[in-house]
Design a protein around this motif. Structure first.
Motif, PDB file in Angstrom:
ATOM      1  N   LEU A 232       0.801  -1.221   0.000  1.00  0.00           N
ATOM      2  CA  LEU A 232       0.000   0.000   0.000  1.00  0.00           C
ATOM      3  C   LEU A 232       0.837   1.276   0.000  1.00  0.00           C
ATOM      4  N   PRO A 233       1.886   1.404   0.826  1.00  0.00           N
ATOM      5  CA  PRO A 233       2.685   2.649   0.760  1.00  0.00           C
ATOM      6  C   PRO A 233       3.252   2.917  -0.633  1.00  0.00           C
ATOM      7  N   LEU A 236       0.472   4.051  -2.947  1.00  0.00           N
ATOM      8  CA  LEU A 236       0.106   5.459  -2.712  1.00  0.00           C
ATOM      9  C   LEU A 236       1.100   6.394  -3.402  1.00  0.00           C
ATOM     10  N   GLU A 237       2.378   6.082  -3.321  1.00  0.00           N
ATOM     11  CA  GLU A 237       3.378   6.902  -4.020  1.00  0.00           C
ATOM     12  C   GLU A 237       3.156   6.847  -5.525  1.00  0.00           C
ATOM     13  N   ARG A 239       0.381   6.546  -7.000  1.00  0.00           N
ATOM     14  CA  ARG A 239      -0.797   7.351  -7.295  1.00  0.00           C
ATOM     15  C   ARG A 239      -0.584   8.842  -7.008  1.00  0.00           C
ATOM     16  N   PHE A 241       0.020  10.118  -3.850  1.00  0.00           N
ATOM     17  CA  PHE A 241      -0.450  10.472  -2.515  1.00  0.00           C
ATOM     18  C   PHE A 241       0.673  10.275  -1.505  1.00  0.00           C
ATOM     19  N   VAL A 243       2.568   8.822   1.713  1.00  0.00           N
ATOM     20  CA  VAL A 243       2.541   7.492   2.312  1.00  0.00           C
ATOM     21  C   VAL A 243       1.886   7.520   3.695  1.00  0.00           C
ATOM     22  N   TRP A 245      -0.957   8.323   4.345  1.00  0.00           N
ATOM     23  CA  TRP A 245      -2.341   7.859   4.228  1.00  0.00           C
ATOM     24  C   TRP A 245      -2.469   6.352   4.435  1.00  0.00           C
ATOM     25  N   ALA A 246      -1.341   5.640   4.438  1.00  0.00           N
ATOM     26  CA  ALA A 246      -1.408   4.186   4.599  1.00  0.00           C
ATOM     27  C   ALA A 246      -2.030   3.805   5.939  1.00  0.00           C
ATOM     28  N   LEU A 249      -5.882   4.354   5.993  1.00  0.00           N
ATOM     29  CA  LEU A 249      -6.539   3.405   5.095  1.00  0.00           C
ATOM     30  C   LEU A 249      -6.561   1.995   5.696  1.00  0.00           C
ATOM     31  N   ALA A 297      -8.094   8.231  -4.049  1.00  0.00           N
ATOM     32  CA  ALA A 297      -7.976   7.783  -2.664  1.00  0.00           C
ATOM     33  C   ALA A 297      -9.311   7.318  -2.079  1.00  0.00           C
ATOM     34  N   MET A 300      -9.957   3.889  -3.281  1.00  0.00           N
ATOM     35  CA  MET A 300      -9.058   2.930  -2.647  1.00  0.00           C
ATOM     36  C   MET A 300      -9.558   2.579  -1.240  1.00  0.00           C
TER      37      MET A 300
END
Length: 421
Positions: A232-233, A236-237, A239, A241, A243, A245-246, A249, A297, A300
């Protein structure tokens, strides 16, 4: 059926003991990273210590679980928890020790109490009426997901706000208190007058081996969690966003998993357990695939929530399947083997994703992991169907056959997971 059927003082005591035993397990990997992160090569060393801890769990769970005496399990479980507490104490008391010494402490901390999850689960189901087993296992799942949701924040706050070794010392104290708390619970659980044999002269190992399709599907269910947590991290990068936000989420996923466990225990669901398991695994795979493909996001977050909601149901069907397949005296050992199997599934998928990330985009690595999960699910499903057909051809109910109802009948000394036939 209702959750009121499982409410009692003994179940509440069990819950407190279980928190003491499982909170250290949830805290351990991140706590090990924080313990040594300021040393040269600290993050690499932290990952190594976490790997030693997980290897200890995978090695200890089947070996110690198979040795549990269902009538007198308390001393064995307590000894394992004390060993785990000593391992955590060594880590917290000697954070500057050489890496091999820390790795040995981590291995002991993982291996010593590895049979406790299976033993405590078997003990829980013995504390409630037979028809409430699904509700008991659902409540256990909610407690487990709650512990896993709280643990990262507890580790981070203590390690950064007070001292890096404090989380390990807290884990030692919690595990030791859990060992003491076992004496407030029954010494063991019913074994139907059998002592390590399946009633046909077979060894416990042979009894456990016939449930291999359940273990394979259980490993598949946690492999998707490995994808969500480990990739996930990087996703996110990819996309664009942060990290950071991991964490939120994954919290969404944990909360959804707890909600899914609650909903699963509210009623009896139609269909055989193996059919339910395949449907839930297919839904989880679809949700994780959407996670890899959706660029926004919020989308996701919805995909992770769907995956969490279905994941708890998939794990519960596997635990109920073990109750259907195995006789009571082998349940704790079966749960322990399942514990090792899902850990191996997590490690295998994490290793695959880690090997692919330098070569392909994170979204592609997730899709490869989903393909592995579907392969494991197919193998497990095929094994359950094949075992059922072979048993019917022999003129008897097989260990994985559920031909007599939505939950199946008692099999070779086993029992119906929801009706206790």
């Amino acid at each position: 059926m209702s959750y009121r059927d499982i409410v009692s003082r003994r179940v509440l005591t069990w819950a407190l003991v279980a928190v003491g035993a499982r909170m250290p397990v949830a805290m351990a990997p991140l706590a090990l990273v924080f313990l040594v992160r300021e040393r040269p090569g600290g993050y690499t060393l932290g990952a190594t210590l976490a790997a030693a801890y997980v290897i200890g769990e995978i090695a200890g769970a089947p070996v110690l679980g198979m040795r549990l005496d269902p009538r007198r399990a308390r001393p064995q479980l307590a000894a394992g928890l004390v060993a785990g507490a000593l391992g955590f104490t060594g880590l917290g008391a000697f954070p500057g020790a050489p890496a091999p010494v820390l790795a040995a402490f981590a291995f002991v901390a993982g291996a010593g109490p590895a049979a406790a999850p299976g033993g405590l689960r078997a003990l829980l189901t013995s504390l409630v009426p037979g028809h409430a087993a699904a509700q008991a296992l659902s409540a256990e799942s909610m407690l487990t997901f709650g512990v896993w949701a709280v643990s990262p924040a507890a580790v981070t706050g203590l390690a950064l706000g007070v001292a890096p070794n404090l989380p390990l010392l807290l884990e030692a104290a919690l595990m030791a208190s859990s060992a003491v708390g076992l004496w407030l619970l029954p010494a063991g659980w019913a074994a139907d007058g059998q002592d390590g044999q399946d009633g046909r002269g077979g060894s416990r190992l042979r009894v456990l081996a016939r449930a291999w399709p359940v273990y394979v599907t259980g490993a598949a269910s946690l492999s998707l969690l490995a994808l969500a947590e480990l990739v996930l991290p990087a996703l996110l990068e990819q996309r664009g966003f942060g990290v950071g936000w991991a964490g939120p989420l994954l919290t969404v996923m944990s909360v959804a998993s707890a909600a899914g466990a609650f909903v699963y225990g509210l009623r009896t669901w139609p269909g055989r357990l193996r059919t339910r398991s395949v449907v839930l695994m297919a839904g989880m795979s679809a949700a994780v695939t959407l996670l890899a493909l959706i660029p926004a996001a919020p989308g996701m977050a919805v995909a992770l929530a769907m995956a969490g909601l279905l994941q708890s149901g998939a794990m519960l069907t596997r635990n109920l399947s073990l109750r259907e397949v195995l006789p009571p005296h082998a349940l704790a050992a079966g749960y322990s083997v399942m514990y090792a199997a899902v850990g191996a599934g997590y490690a295998a998928t994490g290793t695959l994703a880690g090997a692919l990330l330098p070569l392909v985009a994170p979204s592609t690595a997730i899709l490869a992991g989903v393909a592995l999960t579907l392969l494991l699910t197919s193998v497990g499903w095929w094994g359950e169907i094949r075992a059922g057909r072979s048993a019917r051809g022999a003129g008897a109910l097989g260990p994985l056959d559920a031909a007599t109802g939505p939950e199946g009948a008692a099999v070779r000394g086993g029992r119906d997971p929801e009706r206790r036939l």
